[in-house]
Design an enzyme around this catalytic site. Structure first.
Site, short mmCIF file in Angstrom:
data_model
loop_
_atom_site.label_atom_id
_atom_site.label_comp_id
_atom_site.label_asym_id
_atom_site.label_seq_id
_atom_site.Cartn_x
_atom_site.Cartn_y
_atom_site.Cartn_z
N CYS A 49 0.84 -1.19 0.00
CA CYS A 49 0.00 0.00 0.00
C CYS A 49 0.88 1.25 0.00
O CYS A 49 1.79 1.38 0.81
CB CYS A 49 -0.91 -0.01 1.23
SG CYS A 49 -1.96 1.47 1.35
N CYS A 52 0.27 3.11 3.62
CA CYS A 52 0.68 2.56 4.92
C CYS A 52 1.71 1.44 4.86
O CYS A 52 2.20 1.00 5.90
CB CYS A 52 -0.55 2.09 5.69
SG CYS A 52 -1.29 0.55 5.06
N CYS A 98 -7.45 -1.01 1.11
CA CYS A 98 -6.47 -1.51 2.08
C CYS A 98 -7.16 -1.61 3.45
O CYS A 98 -7.73 -0.64 3.94
CB CYS A 98 -5.28 -0.56 2.16
SG CYS A 98 -4.08 -1.03 3.44
N CYS A 128 -7.66 -5.10 -10.44
CA CYS A 128 -7.19 -4.01 -11.30
C CYS A 128 -6.82 -2.85 -10.38
O CYS A 128 -7.70 -2.19 -9.82
CB CYS A 128 -8.33 -3.66 -12.26
SG CYS A 128 -7.88 -2.48 -13.52
#
Length: 141
Positions: A49, A52, A98, A128
């Site tokens: 991510c 984070c 996330c 995607c």
């Protein structure tokens, strides 16, 4: 890593992320197809991510979908993402978020491969994902 990232104010994210990443990750924006830095990345490693650092996708599940965005058959761990119904833009899709920080990553569709080029079975799903929502950590091997 702070477990309260979902509670952070938007001012925190505006300061932490550049404008493109803020638009994609925090405002559910989408980068233009075929423009993302990670679209043609073929290195081995882990996609994390961009907000984070949570591990999200292994390069082992990345495939060429022709869609214009990095595509994966599965997250590295289903517990690292939330899948949420998204009915924006006049269509119903499944948004990928996330789980650690609540940031928008992209969408998942049921038109992925059933088998990877190396012959391993695949989920049939196409995650995607925007390059702007990811960082890449190259494998040391």
């Amino acid at each position: 890593m702070n477990d309260d990232l979902k509670q952070k104010p938007e001012s925190y994210w505006k300061e932490k992320l550049d404008p493109e990443r803020y638009n994609v990750l925090r405002q559910a924006g989408t980068e233009q197809p075929f423009t993302g830095d990670l679209l043609n990345n073929h290195d081995k490693g882990m996609y994390v991510c961009g907000a984070c650092g949570q591990e999200l996708f292994s390069s082992d599940t990345k495939f060429e979908s022709g869609s214009g965005w990095p595509s994966f058959t599965d997250p590295v761990n289903r517990e690292h993402v939330d899948l949420i119904e998204d009915s924006t833009h006049g269509m119903t899709r499944t948004e990928v978020v996330c789980k650690r920080c609540g940031s928008h990553l992209g969408h998942v569709f049921p038109d992925g491969p059933k088998q990877m080029p190396d012959g391993k079975p695949a989920s049939g799903q196409r995650f995607c994902i925007n390059s702007a929502s990811l960082d890449f950590k190259k494998s040391e091997k």
